[in-house]
Design an enzyme around this catalytic site. Structure first.
Site, PDB file in Angstrom:
ATOM      1  N   THR A 111     -65.746   0.397 -14.321  1.00  0.00           N
ATOM      2  CA  THR A 111     -65.113   1.654 -14.742  1.00  0.00           C
ATOM      3  C   THR A 111     -64.553   1.552 -16.157  1.00  0.00           C
ATOM      4  O   THR A 111     -64.824   2.396 -17.021  1.00  0.00           O
ATOM      5  CB  THR A 111     -63.979   2.014 -13.763  1.00  0.00           C
ATOM      6  OG1 THR A 111     -64.486   2.011 -12.430  1.00  0.00           O
ATOM      7  CG2 THR A 111     -63.409   3.387 -14.076  1.00  0.00           C
ATOM      8  N   LEU A 112     -63.746   0.515 -16.406  1.00  0.00           N
ATOM      9  CA  LEU A 112     -63.129   0.355 -17.734  1.00  0.00           C
ATOM     10  C   LEU A 112     -64.193   0.109 -18.797  1.00  0.00           C
ATOM     11  O   LEU A 112     -64.225   0.770 -19.836  1.00  0.00           O
ATOM     12  CB  LEU A 112     -62.187  -0.856 -17.727  1.00  0.00           C
ATOM     13  CG  LEU A 112     -60.699  -0.606 -17.654  1.00  0.00           C
ATOM     14  CD1 LEU A 112     -60.339   0.263 -16.484  1.00  0.00           C
ATOM     15  CD2 LEU A 112     -59.929  -1.904 -17.643  1.00  0.00           C
ATOM     16  N   VAL A 116     -57.831  -5.253 -22.313  1.00  0.00           N
ATOM     17  CA  VAL A 116     -57.191  -4.215 -21.497  1.00  0.00           C
ATOM     18  C   VAL A 116     -57.343  -4.549 -20.017  1.00  0.00           C
ATOM     19  O   VAL A 116     -57.156  -3.695 -19.157  1.00  0.00           O
ATOM     20  CB  VAL A 116     -57.790  -2.815 -21.778  1.00  0.00           C
ATOM     21  CG1 VAL A 116     -57.352  -2.288 -23.139  1.00  0.00           C
ATOM     22  CG2 VAL A 116     -59.319  -2.842 -21.679  1.00  0.00           C
ATOM     23  N   ALA A 117     -57.708  -5.799 -19.706  1.00  0.00           N
ATOM     24  CA  ALA A 117     -57.993  -6.168 -18.314  1.00  0.00           C
ATOM     25  C   ALA A 117     -56.769  -6.822 -17.674  1.00  0.00           C
ATOM     26  O   ALA A 117     -55.898  -6.128 -17.124  1.00  0.00           O
ATOM     27  CB  ALA A 117     -59.217  -7.076 -18.266  1.00  0.00           C
ATOM     28  N   ARG A 118     -56.701  -8.134 -17.732  1.00  0.00           N
ATOM     29  CA  ARG A 118     -55.537  -8.886 -17.255  1.00  0.00           C
ATOM     30  C   ARG A 118     -55.282 -10.020 -18.239  1.00  0.00           C
ATOM     31  O   ARG A 118     -56.229 -10.642 -18.730  1.00  0.00           O
ATOM     32  CB  ARG A 118     -55.782  -9.474 -15.860  1.00  0.00           C
ATOM     33  CG  ARG A 118     -55.637  -8.479 -14.721  1.00  0.00           C
ATOM     34  CD  ARG A 118     -54.176  -8.074 -14.458  1.00  0.00           C
ATOM     35  NE  ARG A 118     -54.061  -7.106 -13.385  1.00  0.00           N
ATOM     36  CZ  ARG A 118     -54.102  -5.771 -13.530  1.00  0.00           C
ATOM     37  NH1 ARG A 118     -54.252  -5.247 -14.727  1.00  0.00           N
ATOM     38  NH2 ARG A 118     -53.968  -4.978 -12.489  1.00  0.00           N
ATOM     39  N   ASP A 135     -53.172  -5.277 -24.395  1.00  0.00           N
ATOM     40  CA  ASP A 135     -52.361  -4.427 -23.512  1.00  0.00           C
ATOM     41  C   ASP A 135     -51.777  -5.247 -22.364  1.00  0.00           C
ATOM     42  O   ASP A 135     -50.871  -4.787 -21.680  1.00  0.00           O
ATOM     43  CB  ASP A 135     -53.239  -3.302 -22.947  1.00  0.00           C
ATOM     44  CG  ASP A 135     -52.433  -2.270 -22.171  1.00  0.00           C
ATOM     45  OD1 ASP A 135     -51.428  -1.765 -22.728  1.00  0.00           O
ATOM     46  OD2 ASP A 135     -52.774  -1.982 -21.010  1.00  0.00           O
ATOM     47  N   GLU A 164     -45.666 -10.866 -18.278  1.00  0.00           N
ATOM     48  CA  GLU A 164     -45.247  -9.498 -18.618  1.00  0.00           C
ATOM     49  C   GLU A 164     -43.879  -9.212 -18.025  1.00  0.00           C
ATOM     50  O   GLU A 164     -43.627  -9.627 -16.879  1.00  0.00           O
ATOM     51  CB  GLU A 164     -46.274  -8.488 -18.092  1.00  0.00           C
ATOM     52  CG  GLU A 164     -47.624  -8.643 -18.777  1.00  0.00           C
ATOM     53  CD  GLU A 164     -48.664  -7.630 -18.281  1.00  0.00           C
ATOM     54  OE1 GLU A 164     -48.307  -6.728 -17.508  1.00  0.00           O
ATOM     55  OE2 GLU A 164     -49.825  -7.748 -18.675  1.00  0.00           O
ATOM     56  N   HIS A 175     -48.774  -2.897 -21.402  1.00  0.00           N
ATOM     57  CA  HIS A 175     -49.559  -2.636 -20.187  1.00  0.00           C
ATOM     58  C   HIS A 175     -49.551  -1.126 -19.899  1.00  0.00           C
ATOM     59  O   HIS A 175     -49.207  -0.684 -18.803  1.00  0.00           O
ATOM     60  CB  HIS A 175     -49.005  -3.424 -18.988  1.00  0.00           C
ATOM     61  CG  HIS A 175     -50.026  -3.624 -17.908  1.00  0.00           C
ATOM     62  ND1 HIS A 175     -50.127  -4.771 -17.176  1.00  0.00           N
ATOM     63  CD2 HIS A 175     -51.009  -2.801 -17.450  1.00  0.00           C
ATOM     64  CE1 HIS A 175     -51.115  -4.662 -16.305  1.00  0.00           C
ATOM     65  NE2 HIS A 175     -51.667  -3.476 -16.453  1.00  0.00           N
TER      66      HIS A 175
HETATM   67  P1  NAD Z   1     -64.350  -2.137 -11.650  1.00  0.00           P
HETATM   68  O1  NAD Z   1     -64.370  -2.800 -10.325  1.00  0.00           O
HETATM   69  O2  NAD Z   1     -64.805  -0.731 -11.774  1.00  0.00           O
HETATM   70  O3  NAD Z   1     -65.198  -2.996 -12.685  1.00  0.00           O
HETATM   71  C1  NAD Z   1     -65.095  -4.384 -12.847  1.00  0.00           C
HETATM   72  C2  NAD Z   1     -66.459  -4.876 -13.305  1.00  0.00           C
HETATM   73  O4  NAD Z   1     -66.352  -6.240 -13.705  1.00  0.00           O
HETATM   74  C3  NAD Z   1     -67.513  -4.796 -12.188  1.00  0.00           C
HETATM   75  O5  NAD Z   1     -68.651  -4.140 -12.696  1.00  0.00           O
HETATM   76  C4  NAD Z   1     -67.806  -6.255 -11.878  1.00  0.00           C
HETATM   77  O6  NAD Z   1     -69.132  -6.473 -11.468  1.00  0.00           O
HETATM   78  C5  NAD Z   1     -67.527  -6.886 -13.235  1.00  0.00           C
HETATM   79  N1  NAD Z   1     -67.307  -8.326 -13.191  1.00  0.00           N
HETATM   80  C6  NAD Z   1     -66.596  -9.038 -12.298  1.00  0.00           C
HETATM   81  N2  NAD Z   1     -66.629 -10.337 -12.628  1.00  0.00           N
HETATM   82  C7  NAD Z   1     -67.378 -10.437 -13.751  1.00  0.00           C
HETATM   83  C8  NAD Z   1     -67.785 -11.512 -14.581  1.00  0.00           C
HETATM   84  N3  NAD Z   1     -67.439 -12.779 -14.288  1.00  0.00           N
HETATM   85  N4  NAD Z   1     -68.527 -11.247 -15.674  1.00  0.00           N
HETATM   86  C9  NAD Z   1     -68.906  -9.982 -15.969  1.00  0.00           C
HETATM   87  N5  NAD Z   1     -68.564  -8.914 -15.210  1.00  0.00           N
HETATM   88  C10 NAD Z   1     -67.820  -9.157 -14.122  1.00  0.00           C
HETATM   89  O7  NAD Z   1     -62.861  -2.289 -12.155  1.00  0.00           O
HETATM   90  P2  NAD Z   1     -62.196  -1.508 -13.393  1.00  0.00           P
HETATM   91  O8  NAD Z   1     -61.534  -0.281 -12.911  1.00  0.00           O
HETATM   92  O9  NAD Z   1     -63.170  -1.443 -14.500  1.00  0.00           O
HETATM   93  O10 NAD Z   1     -61.028  -2.522 -13.767  1.00  0.00           O
HETATM   94  C11 NAD Z   1     -61.333  -3.831 -14.204  1.00  0.00           C
HETATM   95  C12 NAD Z   1     -60.051  -4.627 -14.288  1.00  0.00           C
HETATM   96  O11 NAD Z   1     -59.285  -4.153 -15.380  1.00  0.00           O
HETATM   97  C13 NAD Z   1     -59.145  -4.449 -13.062  1.00  0.00           C
HETATM   98  O12 NAD Z   1     -59.452  -5.406 -12.067  1.00  0.00           O
HETATM   99  C14 NAD Z   1     -57.768  -4.638 -13.623  1.00  0.00           C
HETATM  100  O13 NAD Z   1     -57.394  -5.987 -13.534  1.00  0.00           O
HETATM  101  C15 NAD Z   1     -57.914  -4.256 -15.084  1.00  0.00           C
HETATM  102  N6  NAD Z   1     -57.277  -2.971 -15.392  1.00  0.00           N
HETATM  103  C16 NAD Z   1     -56.267  -2.967 -16.279  1.00  0.00           C
HETATM  104  C17 NAD Z   1     -55.647  -1.777 -16.588  1.00  0.00           C
HETATM  105  C18 NAD Z   1     -54.490  -1.768 -17.563  1.00  0.00           C
HETATM  106  O14 NAD Z   1     -53.434  -1.293 -17.198  1.00  0.00           O
HETATM  107  N7  NAD Z   1     -54.644  -2.264 -18.758  1.00  0.00           N
HETATM  108  C19 NAD Z   1     -56.042  -0.573 -15.977  1.00  0.00           C
HETATM  109  C20 NAD Z   1     -57.107  -0.605 -15.074  1.00  0.00           C
HETATM  110  C21 NAD Z   1     -57.730  -1.822 -14.796  1.00  0.00           C
END
Ligand code: NAD
Length: 305
Positions: free
Chosen positions: A143-144, A222-224, A248, A253, A272
């Site tokens: 999604t992100l 923007v992930a973790r 972010d 944190e 964040h």
């Molecule tokens: P999502 O499940 O839609 O997408 C995650 C993607 O990462 C999936 O397509 C998965 O196949 C892929 N993936 C997993 N392991 C991988 C690897 N080793 N190499 C390559 N791709 C890999 O999740 P999302 O909504 O896109 O969110 C992703 C992450 O971002 C969340 O788990 C969360 O930790 C973080 N996030 C942070 C914020 C923020 O406040 N900054 C907001 C939303 C999500």
């Protein structure tokens, strides 16, 4: 899902007042109330974070996409269904990531800094650049990652990605598998991290990956926080082996006052906040309401345990 008493946990105030989310959920048949850590009166909770007392409830819905701090084995053992909010952050985080990249390229952060000093200052002529035709590698195309890739492609960036399935997605040119991460980042002006925090991704962006990046490249996370080795990042920035970063999320944190990241040139720190959006409660409520209405034996939405 058959739930008659649904709690909205106080912790959701990280994104909106709990009463606002509770109001959005009242259209479902369940009795909805705001709860603290004492959840004896409810069957299910909607929450930002994990609380031990939730283990044993019928259902726990996390309002975030990342659920890395939830002890899923304990929930499974107790028969508690856990769901998350993946799927709602593509636009908000995508726009934030694009905004951060635009700021770094167009030097917008410098102008705002100068404004606080009432200083009319222009940058060295050769520091501003445009994002058009610059290369971006998005690590993780869910999604992100999809939200970032869509927006970067729309303004003319050349977008590559890293994905476990080696097929292109709509807005990427070349997709690399994770074992080719070094190759994937080598030519990028921006590397955006959008993977969940798992055993496989903890410390994924380490000193070797940072060394494989161009010295005029920027890292966007923007992930973790723990997906990036923060000490290695600080060392690379100190050594001018990277141009900068937009962060972010952090290993700790709130980011401690003592962190050097606060003071480094061309490091943008956001608290964040990438997904914050006044539409957040309604987006979460749509997921929760869908599951509440499923009384036909169909599986719940976004089940993670
Ligand atoms: P999502 O499940 O839609 O997408 C995650 C993607 O990462 C999936 O397509 C998965 O196949 C892929 N993936 C997993 N392991 C991988 C690897 N080793 N190499 C390559 N791709 C890999 O999740 P999302 O909504 O896109 O969110 C992703 C992450 O971002 C969340 O788990 C969360 O930790 C973080 N996030 C942070 C914020 C923020 O406040 N900054 C907001 C939303 C999500």
């Amino acid at each position: 899902m058959d739930v008659s008493r649904l709690g909205v946990h106080d912790s959701v105030r990280a994104v909106c007042p709990p009463a606002v989310l509770a109001e959005r959920l009242r259209v479902a048949d369940a009795d909805v109330s705001v709860v603290d850590d004492d959840v004896t009166g409810v069957d299910a909770v909607v929450t930002f974070g994990h609380v031990d007392a939730f283990v044993g409830l019928d259902w726990v819905h996390c309002i975030r996409a990342g659920y890395d701090d939830f002890p899923l084995d304990a929930y499974r053992d107790a028969g508690t269904v856990v769901t998350n909010s993946t799927g709602i952050h593509g636009t908000s985080v995508g726009e934030t990531a694009l905004g951060l990249m635009l700021s770094l390229a167009r030097r917008l952060h410098e102008y705002r800094d100068a404004q606080t000093e009432r200083s009319w200052t222009t940058p060295a002529w050769d520091t501003p650049f445009t994002l058009r035709d610059e290369r971006l590698t998005v690590v993780g195309l869910g999604t992100l990652g999809g939200g970032i890739a869509t927006r970067a492609d729309a303004i003319g960036m050349r977008v590559d990605g890293v994905r476990r399935t080696p097929t292109r997605t709509p807005h990427t040119r070349t997709v690399y598998t994770p074992d080719r991460l070094h190759e994937a980042v080598a030519d990028a002006r921006f590397v955006a991290v959008a993977v969940p925090l798992t055993d496989a991704t903890r410390g994924l962006i380490d000193a070797d990956v940072l060394a494989a990046m161009r010295d005029d490249a920027y890292l966007v996370n923007v992930a973790r926080g723990a997906v990036v080795d923060e000490d290695a990042l600080i060392a690379a920035l100190d050594a001018d082996a990277l141009a900068g970063a937009a962060l972010d999320v952090f290993e700790t944190e709130p980011l401690p006052e003592s962190s050097p990241l606060w003071d480094l040139d061309d490091v943008l720190v956001t608290p964040h906040a990438a997904p914050l959006d006044r539409a957040y409660p309604e987006a979460v409520a749509r997921i929760v309401r869908t599951t509440l209405r499923r009384d036909d034996g169909a599986d719940v939405v976004n089940r993670v345990a």
